[in-house]
Design a protein around this motif. Sequence first.
Motif, PDB file in Angstrom:
ATOM      1  N   ARG A   1      46.844  42.117  23.041  1.00  0.00           N
ATOM      2  CA  ARG A   1      46.698  43.532  23.382  1.00  0.00           C
ATOM      3  C   ARG A   1      45.529  44.164  22.645  1.00  0.00           C
ATOM      4  O   ARG A   1      44.747  44.917  23.218  1.00  0.00           O
ATOM      5  CB  ARG A   1      47.983  44.300  23.082  1.00  0.00           C
ATOM      6  N   GLU A   2      45.407  43.866  21.351  1.00  0.00           N
ATOM      7  CA  GLU A   2      44.282  44.406  20.570  1.00  0.00           C
ATOM      8  C   GLU A   2      42.948  43.909  21.131  1.00  0.00           C
ATOM      9  O   GLU A   2      41.981  44.674  21.227  1.00  0.00           O
ATOM     10  CB  GLU A   2      44.415  44.004  19.101  1.00  0.00           C
ATOM     11  N   LYS A   3      42.910  42.646  21.507  1.00  0.00           N
ATOM     12  CA  LYS A   3      41.685  42.099  22.095  1.00  0.00           C
ATOM     13  C   LYS A   3      41.355  42.804  23.407  1.00  0.00           C
ATOM     14  O   LYS A   3      40.211  43.162  23.656  1.00  0.00           O
ATOM     15  CB  LYS A   3      41.837  40.595  22.331  1.00  0.00           C
ATOM     16  N   LEU A   4      42.372  43.009  24.232  1.00  0.00           N
ATOM     17  CA  LEU A   4      42.130  43.689  25.502  1.00  0.00           C
ATOM     18  C   LEU A   4      41.673  45.124  25.300  1.00  0.00           C
ATOM     19  O   LEU A   4      40.850  45.632  26.050  1.00  0.00           O
ATOM     20  CB  LEU A   4      43.362  43.620  26.402  1.00  0.00           C
ATOM     21  N   GLN A   5      42.186  45.781  24.279  1.00  0.00           N
ATOM     22  CA  GLN A   5      41.735  47.141  24.007  1.00  0.00           C
ATOM     23  C   GLN A   5      40.259  47.137  23.610  1.00  0.00           C
ATOM     24  O   GLN A   5      39.479  47.953  24.098  1.00  0.00           O
ATOM     25  CB  GLN A   5      42.567  47.812  22.921  1.00  0.00           C
ATOM     26  N   ARG A   6      39.865  46.208  22.760  1.00  0.00           N
ATOM     27  CA  ARG A   6      38.459  46.139  22.345  1.00  0.00           C
ATOM     28  C   ARG A   6      37.557  45.730  23.513  1.00  0.00           C
ATOM     29  O   ARG A   6      36.456  46.275  23.664  1.00  0.00           O
ATOM     30  CB  ARG A   6      38.316  45.191  21.152  1.00  0.00           C
ATOM     31  N   ILE A   7      38.014  44.798  24.338  1.00  0.00           N
ATOM     32  CA  ILE A   7      37.236  44.410  25.524  1.00  0.00           C
ATOM     33  C   ILE A   7      37.081  45.612  26.452  1.00  0.00           C
ATOM     34  O   ILE A   7      36.003  45.869  26.989  1.00  0.00           O
ATOM     35  CB  ILE A   7      37.903  43.227  26.253  1.00  0.00           C
ATOM     36  N   THR A   8      38.170  46.364  26.619  1.00  0.00           N
ATOM     37  CA  THR A   8      38.142  47.555  27.482  1.00  0.00           C
ATOM     38  C   THR A   8      37.128  48.570  26.963  1.00  0.00           C
ATOM     39  O   THR A   8      36.361  49.147  27.740  1.00  0.00           O
ATOM     40  CB  THR A   8      39.545  48.176  27.581  1.00  0.00           C
ATOM     41  N   GLU A   9      37.104  48.784  25.661  1.00  0.00           N
ATOM     42  CA  GLU A   9      36.125  49.701  25.073  1.00  0.00           C
ATOM     43  C   GLU A   9      34.707  49.240  25.380  1.00  0.00           C
ATOM     44  O   GLU A   9      33.850  50.036  25.798  1.00  0.00           O
ATOM     45  CB  GLU A   9      36.340  49.794  23.558  1.00  0.00           C
ATOM     46  N   HIS A  10      34.441  47.945  25.198  1.00  0.00           N
ATOM     47  CA  HIS A  10      33.103  47.410  25.494  1.00  0.00           C
ATOM     48  C   HIS A  10      32.767  47.523  26.976  1.00  0.00           C
ATOM     49  O   HIS A  10      31.638  47.863  27.341  1.00  0.00           O
ATOM     50  CB  HIS A  10      33.009  45.946  25.053  1.00  0.00           C
ATOM     51  N   LEU A  11      33.758  47.250  27.823  1.00  0.00           N
ATOM     52  CA  LEU A  11      33.516  47.331  29.269  1.00  0.00           C
ATOM     53  C   LEU A  11      33.180  48.746  29.705  1.00  0.00           C
ATOM     54  O   LEU A  11      32.253  48.956  30.493  1.00  0.00           O
ATOM     55  CB  LEU A  11      34.720  46.814  30.051  1.00  0.00           C
ATOM     56  N   PHE A  12      33.936  49.733  29.217  1.00  0.00           N
ATOM     57  CA  PHE A  12      33.643  51.111  29.610  1.00  0.00           C
ATOM     58  C   PHE A  12      32.261  51.527  29.139  1.00  0.00           C
ATOM     59  O   PHE A  12      31.555  52.254  29.844  1.00  0.00           O
ATOM     60  CB  PHE A  12      34.719  52.082  29.117  1.00  0.00           C
TER      61      PHE A  12
ATOM     62  N   LEU B   1      32.948  36.801  32.363  1.00  0.00           N
ATOM     63  CA  LEU B   1      33.927  37.827  32.036  1.00  0.00           C
ATOM     64  C   LEU B   1      35.327  37.378  32.423  1.00  0.00           C
ATOM     65  O   LEU B   1      36.276  37.511  31.645  1.00  0.00           O
ATOM     66  CB  LEU B   1      33.591  39.154  32.716  1.00  0.00           C
ATOM     67  N   LYS B   2      35.476  36.832  33.616  1.00  0.00           N
ATOM     68  CA  LYS B   2      36.797  36.367  34.049  1.00  0.00           C
ATOM     69  C   LYS B   2      37.335  35.282  33.123  1.00  0.00           C
ATOM     70  O   LYS B   2      38.526  35.272  32.815  1.00  0.00           O
ATOM     71  CB  LYS B   2      36.744  35.862  35.492  1.00  0.00           C
ATOM     72  N   GLU B   3      36.479  34.410  32.658  1.00  0.00           N
ATOM     73  CA  GLU B   3      36.936  33.349  31.751  1.00  0.00           C
ATOM     74  C   GLU B   3      37.400  33.927  30.413  1.00  0.00           C
ATOM     75  O   GLU B   3      38.425  33.512  29.872  1.00  0.00           O
ATOM     76  CB  GLU B   3      35.835  32.306  31.539  1.00  0.00           C
ATOM     77  N   HIS B   4      36.665  34.899  29.883  1.00  0.00           N
ATOM     78  CA  HIS B   4      37.102  35.559  28.649  1.00  0.00           C
ATOM     79  C   HIS B   4      38.464  36.224  28.859  1.00  0.00           C
ATOM     80  O   HIS B   4      39.376  36.088  28.035  1.00  0.00           O
ATOM     81  CB  HIS B   4      36.090  36.623  28.201  1.00  0.00           C
ATOM     82  N   LEU B   5      38.584  36.954  29.955  1.00  0.00           N
ATOM     83  CA  LEU B   5      39.846  37.633  30.245  1.00  0.00           C
ATOM     84  C   LEU B   5      40.972  36.636  30.462  1.00  0.00           C
ATOM     85  O   LEU B   5      42.100  36.848  29.997  1.00  0.00           O
ATOM     86  CB  LEU B   5      39.694  38.548  31.454  1.00  0.00           C
ATOM     87  N   ARG B   6      40.692  35.552  31.124  1.00  0.00           N
ATOM     88  CA  ARG B   6      41.707  34.514  31.366  1.00  0.00           C
ATOM     89  C   ARG B   6      42.244  33.977  30.037  1.00  0.00           C
ATOM     90  O   ARG B   6      43.450  33.805  29.868  1.00  0.00           O
ATOM     91  CB  ARG B   6      41.098  33.390  32.201  1.00  0.00           C
ATOM     92  N   ARG B   7      41.342  33.752  29.096  1.00  0.00           N
ATOM     93  CA  ARG B   7      41.773  33.261  27.779  1.00  0.00           C
ATOM     94  C   ARG B   7      42.698  34.255  27.096  1.00  0.00           C
ATOM     95  O   ARG B   7      43.735  33.881  26.548  1.00  0.00           O
ATOM     96  CB  ARG B   7      40.564  32.978  26.897  1.00  0.00           C
ATOM     97  N   VAL B   8      42.338  35.529  27.133  1.00  0.00           N
ATOM     98  CA  VAL B   8      43.156  36.545  26.457  1.00  0.00           C
ATOM     99  C   VAL B   8      44.481  36.738  27.184  1.00  0.00           C
ATOM    100  O   VAL B   8      45.540  36.793  26.544  1.00  0.00           O
ATOM    101  CB  VAL B   8      42.393  37.885  26.328  1.00  0.00           C
ATOM    102  N   PHE B   9      44.434  36.836  28.505  1.00  0.00           N
ATOM    103  CA  PHE B   9      45.675  37.043  29.257  1.00  0.00           C
ATOM    104  C   PHE B   9      46.618  35.846  29.117  1.00  0.00           C
ATOM    105  O   PHE B   9      47.838  35.998  29.162  1.00  0.00           O
ATOM    106  CB  PHE B   9      45.379  37.310  30.743  1.00  0.00           C
ATOM    107  N   ASN B  10      46.071  34.656  28.937  1.00  0.00           N
ATOM    108  CA  ASN B  10      46.903  33.462  28.790  1.00  0.00           C
ATOM    109  C   ASN B  10      47.430  33.263  27.366  1.00  0.00           C
ATOM    110  O   ASN B  10      48.318  32.454  27.148  1.00  0.00           O
ATOM    111  CB  ASN B  10      46.128  32.201  29.191  1.00  0.00           C
ATOM    112  N   GLU B  11      46.878  33.998  26.424  1.00  0.00           N
ATOM    113  CA  GLU B  11      47.203  33.791  25.022  1.00  0.00           C
ATOM    114  C   GLU B  11      48.693  33.888  24.709  1.00  0.00           C
ATOM    115  O   GLU B  11      49.227  33.080  23.974  1.00  0.00           O
ATOM    116  CB  GLU B  11      46.436  34.797  24.157  1.00  0.00           C
ATOM    117  N   HIS B  12      49.337  34.907  25.217  1.00  0.00           N
ATOM    118  CA  HIS B  12      50.744  35.141  24.875  1.00  0.00           C
ATOM    119  C   HIS B  12      51.648  35.223  26.101  1.00  0.00           C
ATOM    120  O   HIS B  12      52.664  35.913  26.068  1.00  0.00           O
ATOM    121  CB  HIS B  12      50.892  36.421  24.051  1.00  0.00           C
TER     122      HIS B  12
END
Length: 189
Positions: A79-90, A129-140
């Motif tokens: 979740r923390e990673k996704l929040q930081r990725i979201t900040e960078h994406l915006f 980008l999809k590969e980075h997201l796939r790694r994070v979404f698959n993490e937990h």
Amino acid sequence: MSVSYQQRILAAANKIFVENGYRQADMRSIAKEAGIAVGTIYNYYPNKAVLYQAILNQQWEEFDRRIHQVVNDLSSSAREKLQRITEHLFSFVAHHMSMWREIINDPQRDEFQLLDEGHKAQQKAHNQLKEHLRRVFNEHTSEPSWIVERHILAYMAAVTHIGMLFPAETEQNINYIMSLIDNMPRLSK
């Protein structure tokens, strides 16, 4: 110190591509912005696609480096990673809206269409980008890959449309995206 023609071309092309996107940009506009003849651009770049590839690769490499660091941060939760990725994406969407729109849309092109260097650069950015997201979404999560893929696509679509519709509301946009993520199965753990 004078600015080289190549630096002027890159600066002008970056401005034109960011404002107009790849499809709408043209070499005449870039030359006019750079204050040079159109033919001078062709001394450095054989066509618009190669010039766009240089610009997008330059912009995307910096962005991808930041996302890579976030994804590989072992001390952060998914979740923390996704929040930081979201900040960078915006931030990326706000500064490169036309490029972002094409990065997201272009990989949906007909797979039998020939892709030029510009489209290949867009496709590469999209896939990274999809590969980075796939790694994070698959993490937990132990969700099947088809569900994870839908999470990724929903996330990318939400960031894209919210970022475009409400570009000045970054904090609210991030909070909204994170509330969507919190409601995705097993991601809030």
